[in-house]
Structure formats: structure tokens, C-alpha cells
Design an enzyme around this catalytic site. Structure first.
Site, PDB file in Angstrom:
ATOM      1  N   ALA A  73      -3.145   4.555  -3.138  1.00 32.36           N
ATOM      2  CA  ALA A  73      -2.153   4.541  -4.225  1.00 32.36           C
ATOM      3  C   ALA A  73      -2.021   3.098  -4.725  1.00 32.36           C
ATOM      4  O   ALA A  73      -0.929   2.530  -4.782  1.00 32.36           O
ATOM      5  CB  ALA A  73      -0.813   5.119  -3.787  1.00 32.36           C
ATOM      6  N   GLY A 133      -0.219  -5.140  -6.844  1.00 31.71           N
ATOM      7  CA  GLY A 133      -0.062  -5.912  -5.603  1.00 31.71           C
ATOM      8  C   GLY A 133      -1.314  -5.813  -4.748  1.00 31.71           C
ATOM      9  O   GLY A 133      -1.811  -6.818  -4.215  1.00 31.71           O
ATOM     10  N   HIS A 134      -1.862  -4.591  -4.617  1.00 35.97           N
ATOM     11  CA  HIS A 134      -3.108  -4.424  -3.855  1.00 35.97           C
ATOM     12  C   HIS A 134      -4.253  -5.169  -4.545  1.00 35.97           C
ATOM     13  O   HIS A 134      -5.088  -5.783  -3.893  1.00 35.97           O
ATOM     14  CB  HIS A 134      -3.499  -2.942  -3.761  1.00 35.97           C
ATOM     15  CG  HIS A 134      -2.558  -2.098  -2.972  1.00 35.97           C
ATOM     16  ND1 HIS A 134      -1.760  -1.143  -3.544  1.00 35.97           N
ATOM     17  CD2 HIS A 134      -2.296  -2.058  -1.644  1.00 35.97           C
ATOM     18  CE1 HIS A 134      -1.043  -0.535  -2.614  1.00 35.97           C
ATOM     19  NE2 HIS A 134      -1.348  -1.071  -1.455  1.00 35.97           N
ATOM     20  N   LYS A 169       4.852  -8.707   1.366  1.00 38.43           N
ATOM     21  CA  LYS A 169       5.860  -7.655   1.125  1.00 38.43           C
ATOM     22  C   LYS A 169       6.229  -6.984   2.456  1.00 38.43           C
ATOM     23  O   LYS A 169       7.378  -6.695   2.734  1.00 38.43           O
ATOM     24  CB  LYS A 169       5.268  -6.659   0.124  1.00 38.43           C
ATOM     25  CG  LYS A 169       5.830  -5.269   0.150  1.00 38.43           C
ATOM     26  CD  LYS A 169       7.052  -5.174  -0.708  1.00 38.43           C
ATOM     27  CE  LYS A 169       7.681  -3.794  -0.743  1.00 38.43           C
ATOM     28  NZ  LYS A 169       7.084  -2.758   0.032  1.00 38.43           N
ATOM     29  N   ARG A 209       5.594   3.175  -2.833  1.00 39.65           N
ATOM     30  CA  ARG A 209       6.761   4.075  -2.729  1.00 39.65           C
ATOM     31  C   ARG A 209       7.670   3.993  -3.954  1.00 39.65           C
ATOM     32  O   ARG A 209       8.539   4.857  -4.123  1.00 39.65           O
ATOM     33  CB  ARG A 209       7.548   3.785  -1.448  1.00 39.65           C
ATOM     34  CG  ARG A 209       6.815   4.243  -0.184  1.00 39.65           C
ATOM     35  CD  ARG A 209       7.694   4.165   1.059  1.00 39.65           C
ATOM     36  NE  ARG A 209       7.080   4.860   2.180  1.00 39.65           N
ATOM     37  CZ  ARG A 209       6.374   4.260   3.158  1.00 39.65           C
ATOM     38  NH1 ARG A 209       6.198   2.955   3.130  1.00 39.65           N
ATOM     39  NH2 ARG A 209       5.874   4.970   4.146  1.00 39.65           N
TER      40      ARG A 209
END
Ligand code: PAF
Length: 281
Positions: free
Chosen positions: A32, A36-37, A149, A187
């Protein structure tokens, strides 16, 4: 990009990739993917010639009443993003490859795993440490990149790598945020529009507590103020807002050394976490 799902194929691909002697960098994820990833992937590219990304929604790090089934899964889209970013290997094993019948090993790191999310989510960091150890043994990277994070997760992994002489360099990357300040998280997709707006209270409450502490207010008062701000916006329960030593994550009652302010709270069905650095004057 090669997408691999079994160990013999992964081993062969890693061996071929590393035959030039250049470093292989791993970015472990649960998919997902968001910006950020992709910042972690960019960082990986800066650290090494070859980049592998794993996508595995790890059942062992979810509690019995948590969101394992609901966790967003969209591998095709993720794979396209990783391919576009020039990733060499996508390691996406099925559960039975990661945890074959008879699997009986648990990796547990005491101390740094115990408080905060470790207390709120019993067994969570054992699940993380166990799967990350497996990912490291499977991919055999020289370097691995994790986001700040999940600050406690990063501290747990650093402790584990040092304690077990894993010989992998761990790089932590600053949290990516939306323009309004909310930390990017897979999330966040669970939040309704109204919750998305209310969620801003989390970075704002941490920012306000940091401001108060850095100007010399008692830590206890600043934490209470942050909790009140969260509660006023509908967060319930607030699992913790805590000032901790930036390295060991031991709780601090006086701001006398570099610290991290960490918070976790639930908004409707969504549990959000965030953290920021707090520095003594
Ligand atoms: O941060 C995550 O996405 C996960 O906890 C990790 C490190 C991939 C282990 O499952």
C-alpha cells in the site's frame, strides 16, 4: 524489475545482482505504498547500486483484534510504482513461504520493545523483529532503510542488528508528511474526510508539547496539554503521549538530553502514531 515469490528464485536473483560487488539495499514494507515509502526507495538508491523492496503483510505483528484482514493490499499498483522507480527486485513471498508449517522461532528484543507500542500492542515487536530477521536472511542486504515514522520499530531493529552482529547498516529516514502536517501512513486510507481533518490534532498536539517543553515548561504539563488536545478532537483512547530518550526510549520526566516525543491514539477505528525530536535548550 523482477517480482519473486520463492526463495530459490530470490537467492539466484540476489546472487546475480551482487556479482558486481556493489551494495544491495533493502526497503522492507507491507505494501500500500505512498510517497513516504517512495522516499525510502529514493534514499535506497542514494546508498547503493542495487535496490530490493519487500512487500509482506506480516500476520505475526498484528494482534488478534487488529486490522490484519482490512490492511490495504494493492500489489499490482505497488509493483508499477517500484518498477517506475527503478527497483531491481520486488520480494513478495506468500505467507506459507515466510512461515512454513512447523515454524517455531520468535525473536524478542527486551528493553526498547517494552514500553509505548510494545505495551499497547503485546507481541507486536516480536512479530516485527522475527520477520525483519527473516527478510534480512532471505535478501542478505548490505544496507536497510526504515522510516522514522515508526520510531520505536527503528530503535528495536537497530538494537537487534547490533546485538546479533547482523552486519547490516540501518538507515533511518525522516517522516514524510502531507502539506498540512499529517504523517503519511498506509492506515490514513481508513480515515473518513472528517477524521482526516481531526487527525491533524496529532502532529499539532506533539508540536505544541514540544514548544512548551523546549521553552522550559514541566514535561508533565506539556504531555497533559497534548493529551487534552487529542481528546478534544475525538481521539479515544489516547494510548500514550510520552517523552523518551532518543536512543534507548526510556521515559524522561525532565528534558535534559536529546529526546523523542511519541504519541499513539485511536480516531474511530484507525490507530495513528507520530513522533518528533525534542531538544533541550
Ligand atoms: O514498517 C513496516 O512496514 C513493517 O513493520 C515492516 C518493517 C515491513 C515489517 O513487517
Amino acid at each position: 524489475m523482477q517480482t519473486l515469490r520463492d526463495l530459490p528464485a530470490l537467492r539466484a536473483a540476489v546472487q546475480a545482482l551482487k556479482s558486481d560487488g556493489k551494495p544491495l539495499v533493502l526497503v522492507p514494507t507491507m505494501g500500500a505504498l505512498h510517497d513516504g515509502h517512495m522516499a525510502l526507495v529514493d534514499e535506497a538508491r542514494r546508498h547503493g547500486r542495487h535496490v530490493a523492496v519487500s512487500i509482506f503483510v506480516n500476520p505475526r505483528q498484528f494482534g488478534p483484534n487488529e486490522d490484519l484482514d482490512a490492511y490495504p493490499r494493492r500489489e499490482a499498483k505497488d509493483a508499477q510504482m517500484l518498477d517506475d522507480a527503478g527497483v531491481d527486485i520486488l520480494w513478495a513471498p506468500p505467507v506459507e513461504v515466510m512461515y512454513p508449517a512447523g515454524f517455531a522461532t520468535n525473536i524478542s528484543i527486551s528493553g526498547v520493545s517494552d514500553g509505548l507500542d510494545g505495551a499497547a500492542r503485546p507481541g507486536h515487536f516480536d512479530g516485527v523483529a522475527t520477520v525483519v530477521t527473516k527478510l534480512f536472511n532471505q535478501v542478505r542486504p548490505d544496507i536497510a532503510i526504515f522510516g522514522e515514522k515508526d520510531y520505536q520499530q527503528l530503535a528495536v531493529i537497530r538494537r537487534m542488528v547490533a546485538d546479533l552482529d547482523m552486519g547490516i547498516e540501518i538507515v533511518g529516514l525522516a517522516t514524510r508528511r502531507a502539506p498540512d502536517g499529517l504523517a503519511l501512513s498506509s492506515r490514513n486510507a481508513y480515515l473518513s474526510d472528517a477524521e482526516r481533518q481531526a487527525a491533524l490534532a496529532l502532529p499539532r498536539a506533539l508540536g505544541e508539547a514540544k514548544r512548551l517543553m523546549e521553552k522550559g515548561d514541566p514535561v508533565e504539563d506539556a504531555l497533559a496539554r497534548a493529551i487534552a488536545m487529542l481528546t478534544a478532537q475525538g481521539f479515544d483512547p489516547v494510548d500514550y503521549v510520552s517523552l523518551c530518550d532518543a536512543q534507548t526510549l526510556e521515559p524522561m520526566t525532565v528534558l535534559d538530553r536529546p529526546a523523542r516525543l511519541l504519541g499513539a491514539a485511536k480516531l474511530g477505528k484507525t490507530r495513528l502514531i507520530d513522533n518528533i525530536a525534542v531538544d533541550p535548550a
